[in-house]
Enzyme design. Structure first.
Site, PDB file in Angstrom:
ATOM      1  CG  HIS A 101      -0.164   0.617   2.187  1.00  0.00           C
ATOM      2  ND1 HIS A 101      -0.076  -0.940   3.656  1.00  0.00           N
ATOM      3  CD2 HIS A 101      -0.286   1.138   3.469  1.00  0.00           C
ATOM      4  CE1 HIS A 101       0.561   0.056   4.209  1.00  0.00           C
ATOM      5  NE2 HIS A 101      -0.058   1.183   4.492  1.00  0.00           N
ATOM      6  CE  LYS A 151       4.167   6.249   4.021  1.00  0.00           C
ATOM      7  NZ  LYS A 151       4.069   6.444   5.209  1.00  0.00           N
TER       8      LYS A 151
HETATM    9 FE   LIG Z   1       0.024   5.481   3.478  1.00  0.00          FE
HETATM   10 FE   LIG Z   2       0.266   2.624   5.234  1.00  0.00          FE
END
Ligand SMILES: [Fe+2]
Ligand SMILES: [Fe+2]
Length: 159
Positions: A30, A34
């Protein structure tokens, strides 16, 4: 941590084995977006300022873009990666979805993600006891599905 919590939650509410598997993969992937957020922001020891917050909020779309052309990644998993920060009242991101547009898989993932984040320490705050973290979820009425948060109690308060 998110994957363990999410799979436990899916089993608790009786998801099919296919959906448990999908949720497990979605939970694992998920936050993959990042990987493209600057470390200065990811590792910042203080709270993010509004500009940094804006960049951080791009991670669901970045993750979606990274995974969308991979054959083995199902639409349900992509949905989870893109929408795990959406709320039922439309106040989430990146697409400001409303309740009818938010799938069950995403609802479970969002609850699991918030909880797992709270019970882990962050550079700017210590880990929170499970009871307190669960109380925060209970206070997010309108944003999270109340019956699901209720069902999550058995996952949150074990151990
Ligand atoms: Fe997230
Ligand atoms: Fe997360």
């Amino acid at each position: 941590m998110v994957t363990g919590v999410a799979v436990g939650f899916a089993l608790e509410i009786g998801f099919s084995s296919l959906d448990v598997k999908r949720l497990g993969i979605a939970a694992t992937l998920h936050d993959i977006g990042k990987a493209h957020i600057p470390l200065l922001i990811l590792d910042k020891p203080d709270r993010l300022d509004p500009g940094e917050e804006e960049i951080m909020k791009r991670h669901p779309v970045i993750g979606y873009e990274l995974l969308k052309d991979i054959e083995d990644i199902s639409p349900e998993i992509l949905d989870g990666v893109r929408h795990h920060h959406e709320y039922l009242d439309g106040s989430g991101y990146p697409d400001a979805l409303m309740a009818p547009e938010i799938s069950d898989l995403v609802r479970l993932l969002t609850i699991s993600d918030i909880f797992a984040a709270l019970i882990e320490s962050r550079p700017y705050r210590p880990a929170m006891p499970r009871q307190n973290a669960y109380k925060i979820l209970c206070g997010m009425d309108g944003k999270l599905e109340r019956p699901l948060v209720k069902a999550f109690r058995n996952v949150a308060l074990v151990v």
